[in-house]
Design an enzyme around this catalytic site. Structure first.
Site, PDB file in Angstrom:
ATOM      1  N   ALA A  60       0.871  -1.177   0.000  1.00 17.92           N
ATOM      2  CA  ALA A  60       0.000   0.000   0.000  1.00 17.92           C
ATOM      3  C   ALA A  60       0.908   1.227   0.000  1.00 17.92           C
ATOM      4  O   ALA A  60       1.345   1.688   1.061  1.00 17.92           O
ATOM      5  CB  ALA A  60      -0.922  -0.014   1.222  1.00 17.92           C
ATOM      6  N   GLU A  61       1.198   1.728  -1.179  1.00 19.21           N
ATOM      7  CA  GLU A  61       2.197   2.788  -1.312  1.00 19.21           C
ATOM      8  C   GLU A  61       1.788   4.073  -0.597  1.00 19.21           C
ATOM      9  O   GLU A  61       2.633   4.780  -0.048  1.00 19.21           O
ATOM     10  CB  GLU A  61       2.468   3.062  -2.799  1.00 19.21           C
ATOM     11  CG  GLU A  61       3.190   1.937  -3.523  1.00 19.21           C
ATOM     12  CD  GLU A  61       2.285   0.771  -3.918  1.00 19.21           C
ATOM     13  OE1 GLU A  61       2.799  -0.280  -4.325  1.00 19.21           O
ATOM     14  OE2 GLU A  61       1.033   0.926  -3.808  1.00 19.21           O
ATOM     15  N   PHE A  84       9.306  -0.682  -7.453  1.00 23.42           N
ATOM     16  CA  PHE A  84       9.870  -0.063  -8.647  1.00 23.42           C
ATOM     17  C   PHE A  84       9.263   1.332  -8.753  1.00 23.42           C
ATOM     18  O   PHE A  84       8.126   1.557  -8.331  1.00 23.42           O
ATOM     19  CB  PHE A  84       9.531  -0.862  -9.905  1.00 23.42           C
ATOM     20  CG  PHE A  84      10.145  -2.235  -9.962  1.00 23.42           C
ATOM     21  CD1 PHE A  84      11.289  -2.469 -10.721  1.00 23.42           C
ATOM     22  CD2 PHE A  84       9.575  -3.294  -9.275  1.00 23.42           C
ATOM     23  CE1 PHE A  84      11.846  -3.727 -10.783  1.00 23.42           C
ATOM     24  CE2 PHE A  84      10.130  -4.557  -9.333  1.00 23.42           C
ATOM     25  CZ  PHE A  84      11.274  -4.780 -10.090  1.00 23.42           C
ATOM     26  N   ASP A  96       7.905   2.787 -11.065  1.00 19.36           N
ATOM     27  CA  ASP A  96       6.657   2.771 -11.825  1.00 19.36           C
ATOM     28  C   ASP A  96       5.436   2.525 -10.932  1.00 19.36           C
ATOM     29  O   ASP A  96       4.307   2.862 -11.294  1.00 19.36           O
ATOM     30  CB  ASP A  96       6.681   1.674 -12.892  1.00 19.36           C
ATOM     31  CG  ASP A  96       8.019   1.518 -13.593  1.00 19.36           C
ATOM     32  OD1 ASP A  96       9.053   1.651 -12.915  1.00 19.36           O
ATOM     33  OD2 ASP A  96       8.037   1.238 -14.790  1.00 19.36           O
ATOM     34  N   PRO A 147       0.400   5.239  -6.862  1.00 21.00           N
ATOM     35  CA  PRO A 147      -0.612   5.263  -5.796  1.00 21.00           C
ATOM     36  C   PRO A 147      -0.216   6.130  -4.601  1.00 21.00           C
ATOM     37  O   PRO A 147      -1.083   6.570  -3.844  1.00 21.00           O
ATOM     38  CB  PRO A 147      -0.718   3.784  -5.376  1.00 21.00           C
ATOM     39  CG  PRO A 147      -0.303   3.026  -6.586  1.00 21.00           C
ATOM     40  CD  PRO A 147       0.782   3.856  -7.215  1.00 21.00           C
ATOM     41  N   HIS A 207       8.070  -1.682 -14.545  1.00 16.98           N
ATOM     42  CA  HIS A 207       9.362  -2.140 -14.067  1.00 16.98           C
ATOM     43  C   HIS A 207      10.530  -1.416 -14.719  1.00 16.98           C
ATOM     44  O   HIS A 207      11.669  -1.592 -14.284  1.00 16.98           O
ATOM     45  CB  HIS A 207       9.517  -3.649 -14.286  1.00 16.98           C
ATOM     46  CG  HIS A 207       8.540  -4.471 -13.520  1.00 16.98           C
ATOM     47  ND1 HIS A 207       7.269  -4.735 -13.982  1.00 16.98           N
ATOM     48  CD2 HIS A 207       8.634  -5.078 -12.309  1.00 16.98           C
ATOM     49  CE1 HIS A 207       6.629  -5.475 -13.094  1.00 16.98           C
ATOM     50  NE2 HIS A 207       7.435  -5.695 -12.067  1.00 16.98           N
TER      51      HIS A 207
END
Length: 680
Positions: A410-411, A437, A439, A443, A482
């Protein structure tokens, strides 16, 4: 519904306490009613969210808060909460009319966002429920440092629809943190009724299955029920050391804000109905009915309240407005300065180390240097694994699970709790792997953007001391999610330092500087170079690289190449190829994008005249556009031709190696572009 001890009642509560509450309720309501008039008179308060109908729960939240010990995160409707917690009537009005002496932000943030950071009443943004994650982060620090305190997140029921709020509650229950989620349920998210938000009438019941989370319901319109609920919530959070959710049933007596017209979506019957449930009127009636006060006593208090508001109003109007000259204050705090390595250069004698080794050893050294340093992220610390690329390998074994730990996938939670934990003390330094990563960082952008303007928004009273590490870039055959690099998007957001090293020594030195500095740093790591011998370098044990200092990697007089990250090595290889033809290129490795070494760039342009900018990111809206623009504006007369950019085309990075090679910069692409510029 869980049982709540009845500590407070109309009969048993001391008269002096009842009087204090009535004063708070009366003064608060007087300001709440007066606020729209400031806008009508063009004085200010262009955003006001009236709290009338939330009086009971807001009084209670403020009363159980202990300043400089507990941590309170109010939302934009929490005027009475802030007043009950200790802000003065004058401070409320200073915030409303955005004066320079407003303790929340000095007029930098939207009105009706009340705060006093020096008391731990935190400045939060307008994003609904955003601060829930900050409250959880603060509670993590409370638990780690053994404080007998709570963190309180106050918010509306519609904020529970936000994904990051679920992340916060899930994380708090997993970690068993002393945080109280006070949910003020008035049935509407602006004009959206609760039935359009959730299938559950009592939204807190959506969380009944969460382990280690106690849920309490109360009547937020009733002073005593609210006081009992919040008192019990605090007792439980302290004694059980676990989170509590208090859902307070309220009514919204007015429109959502002064820009909303609730008559467009609420019937006249409903609007009249909610007025009948006025908490202040109910409390006043009870004080008379149970003979705790006479009519004359209450009237005297009400007269005194009017005088207090009048005095506060006059004082606030005399306060200075924000100074337009101050807009550049508190964008970024002063960085840590190196005395031994002021230019970020060192002797080259010694054994070369890989970039990944430089990062790992620097992390460990800084954890030893500052015992108030923490790191978390995904796949960070499971047995012998230390991050997806093992950059943090061995940290948990040496420093323990309380300082080095896994976060949920959960970024937003990773980033938001870093912000919140940093609020506990300025001595804390936090490193997070923002995503596995680069990318996958998107979030977390909500929390990244919010954190980026905390220092500016709070008028210098708080800055998140957080270093965000991101494994960035391609050349690994990773494809979508990635192999992208995202600095072109990030550099448009003020308030964050952004570094992108190319060699092991610079990676180590910039990481040390980032971790010792106040403020937020985005540390972008070219993952293709982690173990590449080309990026290996001699690294002094105490090496430090200052922000905004570029490094000349190769001297030359024919072509000036400005670059960073993976592209630095490609540019050096291209320069070597050109040297065999008698063409000497100077290669400048920026190392730091924000701040950027503009002096080094302009000096190189003046010296050579022909310029190429090389980076891995897309040419379209890439960071090279900013560099080229600066050169055109400030060194046009020194140019011997147009500034050329080499980067990726306006397309994602593909997975198949043939696609990746067609998209990303290569030595040949740089060489070909250089030949064209040199022939101009």
């Amino acid at each position: 519904m869980t049982t709540v001890p009845q500590v407070y009642s109309i009969k048993s509560t001391p008269k002096e306490t009842l009087e204090k509450w009535f004063r708070l309720l009366t003064i608060g309501r007087a300001i709440d009613n007066k606020a729209p008039n400031y806008l009508k008179q063009a004085i200010g308060w262009s955003y006001h969210a009236p709290y009338a109908g939330h009086d009971g729960i807001q009084l209670a939240i403020g009363q159980i808060f202990e300043k400089e010990k507990d941590h309170l995160f109010p939302y934009y409707r929490d005027m009475l909460t802030a007043f009950s917690a200790g802000l003065t009537a004058e401070e409320l009005i200073l915030n409303g009319i955005s004066k320079a002496t407003d303790p929340a932000s000095g007029g930098r943030h939207m009105s009706n966002h009340f705060a006093k950071p020096e008391w731990n009443i935190h400045n939060v943004s307008s994003l609904t429920g955003n601060h829930t994650l900050h409250a959880v982060g603060a509670a993590r620090a409370i638990k780690y440092y053994g404080e007998k305190a709570v963190s309180i997140s106050s918010q509306g029921e519609s904020s529970l629809s936000e994904g990051y709020v679920y992340e916060a509650i899930n994380g708090a229950s997993k970690e068993k943190l002393p945080v109280i989620f006070a949910i003020q349920d008035n049935g509407y998210g602006i004009s959206v009724p609760k039935k359009d938000q959730t299938a559950t009438r009592k939204v807190a019941n959506n969380f009944n299955s969460f382990k280690n989370l106690r849920v309490i319901h109360c009547n937020g319109k009733d002073v005593f029920d609210s006081m009992n609920a919040m008192t019990e919530a605090k007792r439980h959070a302290l004694e059980a050391e676990e989170p509590v959710m208090v859902q307070a049933n309220c009514v919204r007596m007015r429109s959502h804000s002064n820009s909303d017209r609730h008559e467009l979506y609420r019937s006249e019957a409903e609007r009249n109905y909610v007025l009948d449930y006025d908490p202040l009127a109910k409390y006043r009636r009870m004080l008379i009915r149970y003979e705790r006060f006479t009519e004359e006593e209450l009237a005297a208090i009400e007269a005194d309240a009017k005088a207090i508001v009048k005095t506060a109003h006059k004082a606030a109007l005399k306060a200075p407005d924000p100074d337009p000259e101050s807009i550049f204050d508190f964008v970024l705090p002063e960085a840590y300065e190196s005395e031994k390595y002021p230019d970020g250069l060192h002797e080259e004698d010694g054994e070369k180390k890989k970039l990944i080794t430089g990062l790992n050893e620097t992390l460990k050294a800084e954890f030893r240097h500052n015992p108030d340093t923490f790191i978390w992220g995904q796949d960070m610390a499971n047995k012998d694994k230390g991050g997806i690329f093992n950059v943090s390998k061995g940290l948990q074994q040496e420093f323990g699970i309380k300082r080095v730990f896994n976060a949920p996938i959960a970024e937003d939670f990773i980033m938001g709790t870093a912000n919140g934990m940093s609020r506990f003390s300025d001595k804390i330094r936090i490193v997070v792997e923002g995503a596995e990563f680069a990318d996958y960082f998107w979030p977390a952008m909500e929390q990244y953007v919010d954190s980026s303007h905390d220092y500016w928004r709070s008028n210098g009273k708080f800055t998140p001391n957080v270093t965000i590490r991101l494994a960035s870039g391609g050349y690994i055959g990773g494809g979508l999610y990635h192999s992208q690099t995202i600095e072109g998007a990030l550099t448009s957001i003020p308030g964050v330092r952004i570094v992108y090293p190319s060699f092991a020594d610079d990676a180590a030195g910039l990481l040390r500087t980032s971790m010792r500095s106040r403020g937020m740093t985005m540390f972008m790591e070219p993952k293709a170079l982690y173990n590449d011998p080309k990026a290996a370098a001699v690294i002094p044990d105490d090496f430090e690289v200052p922000f905004g200092k570029a490094r000349t990697r190769r001297e030359g007089n024919d072509l000036f190449i400005i670059t960073y990250g993976n592209a630095t090595h490609l540019a050096l290889d291209a320069a070597e190829k050109l040297a065999k033809e008698g063409l000497e290129c100077e290669v400048l490795d920026l190392r730091s994008l924000v701040p950027m070494d503009k002096d080094a760039i302009l000096a190189g342009v003046k010296k050579i005249g022909k310029v190429m900018v090389v980076h891995e990111d897309k040419v379209h809206s890439g960071f090279g556009a900013e560099i080229a623009s600066i050169i055109m504006e400030e060194a046009f007369e020194d140019l011997d031709g147009p500034v050329h950019r080499v980067g990726s085309p306006f397309t994602p990075v593909g997975f198949h190696r043939a696609l990746e090679k067609a998209i990303l910069p290569t030595v040949d692409k740089i060489y070909d572009a250089a030949k064209k510029i040199l022939a101009y």
